[in-house]
Design a protein around this motif. Structure first.
Motif, PDB file in Angstrom:
ATOM      1  N   GLY A  92     -16.248   2.224  -0.592  1.00  0.00           N
ATOM      2  CA  GLY A  92     -15.834   2.856   0.818  1.00  0.00           C
ATOM      3  C   GLY A  92     -16.516   2.160   1.926  1.00  0.00           C
ATOM      4  N   ARG A 131     -13.872  -5.593  -7.256  1.00  0.00           N
ATOM      5  CA  ARG A 131     -12.979  -5.791  -5.825  1.00  0.00           C
ATOM      6  C   ARG A 131     -14.034  -5.649  -4.765  1.00  0.00           C
ATOM      7  NH1 ARG A 131     -10.896   0.305  -6.296  1.00  0.00           N
ATOM      8  NH2 ARG A 131     -12.885   1.100  -7.632  1.00  0.00           N
ATOM      9  N   SER A 132     -13.836  -6.109  -4.129  1.00  0.00           N
ATOM     10  CA  SER A 132     -14.123  -5.960  -2.750  1.00  0.00           C
ATOM     11  C   SER A 132     -15.443  -4.337  -2.500  1.00  0.00           C
ATOM     12  CB  SER A 132     -13.694  -6.150  -1.036  1.00  0.00           C
ATOM     13  OG  SER A 132     -13.348  -4.828  -1.081  1.00  0.00           O
ATOM     14  N   ARG A 178     -18.305  -9.798  -5.451  1.00  0.00           N
ATOM     15  CA  ARG A 178     -17.484  -8.933  -5.541  1.00  0.00           C
ATOM     16  C   ARG A 178     -18.144  -8.072  -6.585  1.00  0.00           C
ATOM     17  NH1 ARG A 178     -12.532  -9.329  -2.496  1.00  0.00           N
ATOM     18  NH2 ARG A 178     -11.423  -8.355  -4.750  1.00  0.00           N
ATOM     19  N   THR A 225       1.026  -1.385   0.093  1.00  0.00           N
ATOM     20  CA  THR A 225       0.217  -0.179  -0.010  1.00  0.00           C
ATOM     21  C   THR A 225       1.125   1.534   0.289  1.00  0.00           C
ATOM     22  OG1 THR A 225      -0.455  -0.114   2.485  1.00  0.00           O
ATOM     23  CG2 THR A 225      -2.082  -1.124   0.719  1.00  0.00           C
ATOM     24  N   ARG A 272     -18.820  -8.476   0.850  1.00  0.00           N
ATOM     25  CA  ARG A 272     -17.162  -8.130   1.460  1.00  0.00           C
ATOM     26  C   ARG A 272     -16.135  -9.038   0.926  1.00  0.00           C
ATOM     27  NH1 ARG A 272     -20.500  -6.745   5.717  1.00  0.00           N
ATOM     28  NH2 ARG A 272     -20.404  -4.553   6.266  1.00  0.00           N
ATOM     29  N   SER A 306     -20.484   0.242   2.353  1.00  0.00           N
ATOM     30  CA  SER A 306     -20.030  -0.865   1.955  1.00  0.00           C
ATOM     31  C   SER A 306     -20.935  -1.657   2.763  1.00  0.00           C
ATOM     32  CB  SER A 306     -18.811  -1.933   2.226  1.00  0.00           C
ATOM     33  OG  SER A 306     -18.746  -1.311   4.458  1.00  0.00           O
ATOM     34  N   GLU A 356     -16.247  -2.730   0.221  1.00  0.00           N
ATOM     35  CA  GLU A 356     -15.802  -1.695   0.811  1.00  0.00           C
ATOM     36  C   GLU A 356     -14.257  -0.854  -0.036  1.00  0.00           C
ATOM     37  OE1 GLU A 356     -13.859  -2.408   4.493  1.00  0.00           O
ATOM     38  OE2 GLU A 356     -15.307  -3.142   5.891  1.00  0.00           O
ATOM     39  N   GLU A 357     -13.786  -1.839  -0.808  1.00  0.00           N
ATOM     40  CA  GLU A 357     -13.295  -0.499  -1.511  1.00  0.00           C
ATOM     41  C   GLU A 357     -13.443   0.057  -2.659  1.00  0.00           C
ATOM     42  OE1 GLU A 357      -9.083  -4.483  -2.170  1.00  0.00           O
ATOM     43  OE2 GLU A 357     -10.617  -4.833  -3.649  1.00  0.00           O
ATOM     44  N   CYS A 397      -9.991   4.488  -9.352  1.00  0.00           N
ATOM     45  CA  CYS A 397      -8.733   3.816  -8.836  1.00  0.00           C
ATOM     46  C   CYS A 397      -7.555   4.897  -9.289  1.00  0.00           C
ATOM     47  CB  CYS A 397      -8.571   3.374  -8.709  1.00  0.00           C
ATOM     48  SG  CYS A 397      -7.999   2.804 -10.512  1.00  0.00           S
TER      49      CYS A 397
END
Length: 524
Positions: free
Chosen positions: A291, A284-285, A423, A159, A302, A295, A287-288, A214
């Motif tokens: 946010g 993507r998940s 997802r 990260t 998740r 979520s 949360e990703e 992104c």
């Protein structure tokens, strides 16, 4: 901004609490066209809230002889917030970087590498601010020096962040003001970055073109990335390129979808691989994707579970919530208590037992639904929780409950044959949606006779509450024939479809609004 909220300071008198009004909230929201992807708008909103509140507090409560300014300038903020999280304030010779975090349970202070290792960006102090947009408050949790983060922080290569445990932060900001007078140099040594030629800059900018959902900050080596961001003109060129590409993509989306009925947007998505936790890059998940704030509204789709021990300030609340669930007849209050346990009681056996009891005793569908969702959050590896969810899968005739049980089971025991996984990805229909994409969420779960259950949901993003009326969700078989479809009405928060497919089957999912459409192809 308003300061000194009595109820908040009663909870914690050692830290600075700031509250903001709906007007402050409105002023903080970015203008349309300032950012190239949805998450950047939210990042800018959080940073603007923190900046306005912190600056107002500094001016109102503290007396400084030095000028108080933002760094590098107001005009530069969109270019920074498009790419990184954080805002710098210059107080004389002292630089302070304010880092907002939306997380409810903050155990680590994470600062992106740009603020630590770009020599011209380095600050003396880094302040962590917890933001609660729903209840309109901010809390200053403490600060760290550049030396603390650079020398003692844990560096994450994936990260590109430096992190410190929250308990290692200095909570009292008065210490920071005093340190300015006596400890002028609290910066660690930072390696210089290379100088980029004009050819190298343009090559990098071309390389960094990304889908607009992104940031490209992890796409190249940090030395190149840091050198690009450090130079104002290079930063401007990258920013212009990202905004321009978004406009081009939106225009091409309209042109393409008007002239073609089914245009696959990507290669075939292999859902069988999802059971092995192998996901295509664009999926993507939640949360990703949405946010943390949104979520929880998305069927709790998740990725891998992230369980943390409750903090000391949360632990006393767990017995009170358990007691409320045992004695409170009001289902709405029981639902809220179950939701709170799911947020603060990971691994707590009493909380897990109580939620299991709630599954068996409550006659309200949504209370049971919340208990099921919360078990998925806090019961990782717990055999009683796994058994309760498995029982619910077999006994319930309610599709919503069964799906949530499968998804929660997937969090607790990913290898379980009935475990679910989900997802999502953004869907952009160009100008038809005014530039604001919706999200397509896909969940799968194992069924009898080697069948795979599929649940599709489309929901709004970007702070919108309702889908645009007339938006359609359509499923087509291999021959292109429609076999499932749903359409949004004037006040629908989401639309969804569920069906079963066999191993080897293929199907397409189409999201349509007017003349614009987006298609994804799936195989099992």
């Amino acid at each position: 901004m308003k300061f000194g909220c009595t109820e908040l300071t009663a909870i914690d008198t050692e830290q600075v609490w700031l509250i903001f009004s709906p007007e402050d909230e409105q002023q903080a929201w970015p203008q349309d066209g300032q950012y190239s992807y949805e998450a950047a708008y939210w990042n800018a909103y959080l940073n603007r809230l923190c900046l306005n509140a912190f600056m107002s507090w500094l001016k109102e409560y503290l007396e400084f002889t030095e000028p108080l300014e933002v760094w590098p300038s107001e005009d530069e903020f969109p270019k920074l917030w498009e790419l990184v999280n954080g805002t710098a304030i210059q107080l004389g010779e002292t630089r302070i970087v304010v880092i907002p975090s939306e997380a409810v349970d903050i155990e680590e202070f994470c600062v992106q590498q740009e603020w630590i290792d770009i020599p011209s960006w380095v600050a003396n102090y880094y302040v962590l601010v917890q933001v609660n947009p729903d209840n309109r408050w901010l809390r200053v949790l403490g600060y760290a020096t550049h030396q603390m983060l650079k020398q003692n922080g844990k560096y994450n290569k994936i990260t590109r962040t430096y992190s410190l445990e929250r308990e290692d932060l200095i909570e009292d900001l008065n210490v920071m003001w005093m340190a300015r007078e006596f400890c002028r140099d609290e910066k660690a040594k930072v390696e210089p970055l290379p100088k980029l030629s004009l050819v190298e800059v343009r090559k990098l900018v071309e390389q960094l073109k990304q889908p607009f959902w992104c940031s490209p900050r992890l796409s190249v080596e940090f030395k190149e990335w840091g050198a690009l961001l450090a130079d104002e003109h290079s930063r401007q060129e990258l920013y212009n390129c990202l905004l321009r590409d978004r406009a081009v993509v939106a225009t091409e989306s309209i042109t393409t979808t008007v002239t073609a009925d089914i245009v696959p947007s990507s290669e075939l998505v292999n859902l069988s691989q999802w059971f092995q936790r192998n996901f295509e890059k664009s999926w993507r998940s939640i949360e990703e994707l949405l946010g943390p704030r949104e979520s929880n509204l998305a069927f709790a789709f998740r990725g891998n579970p992230r369980f943390k021990e409750p903090t000391s300030e949360q632990t006393p609340a767990i017995p009170a919530l358990i007691e409320l669930l045992h004695g409170e007849p009001d289902e709405e209050k029981r639902l809220k208590a179950a939701e709170c346990l799911g947020a603060i009681a990971p691994g707590n056996k009493d909380a897990i037992t109580t939620l299991i009891e709630l599954l068996n005793t409550s006659h309200d569908k949504w209370t049971k639904y919340q208990a099921t969702e919360s078990l998925g959050r806090i019961g990782f590896g717990n055999p009683e929780a796994i058994a309760a969810l498995t029982k619910l899968l077999h006994s319930s005739k309610d599709d919503d409950l069964r799906w949530q049980a499968a998804l929660s089971l997937g969090q607790l025991d990913p290898s379980h044959p009935k475990a679910g996984v989900g997802r999502g990805r953004h869907i952009d229909l160009g100008m038809q949606l005014g530039g604001h994409p919706v999200a397509l969420l896909v969940a799968i779960a194992g069924e009898e006779d080697e069948e795979v259950g599929v649940l599709l949901r489309v929901r709004p993003t970007g702070g919108e509450i309702y889908l645009p009326a007339g938006l359609e969700l359509i499923v087509l078989d291999e021959s292109g024939e429609v076999f499932e479809q749903a359409q949004a009405r004037s006040a629908d928060n989401w639309i969804q479809l569920q069906f079963s497919v066999g191993v080897g089957d293929r199907f397409s999912v189409k999201v349509v609004l007017g003349d614009a459409s987006h298609t994804e192809e799936f195989g099992v």
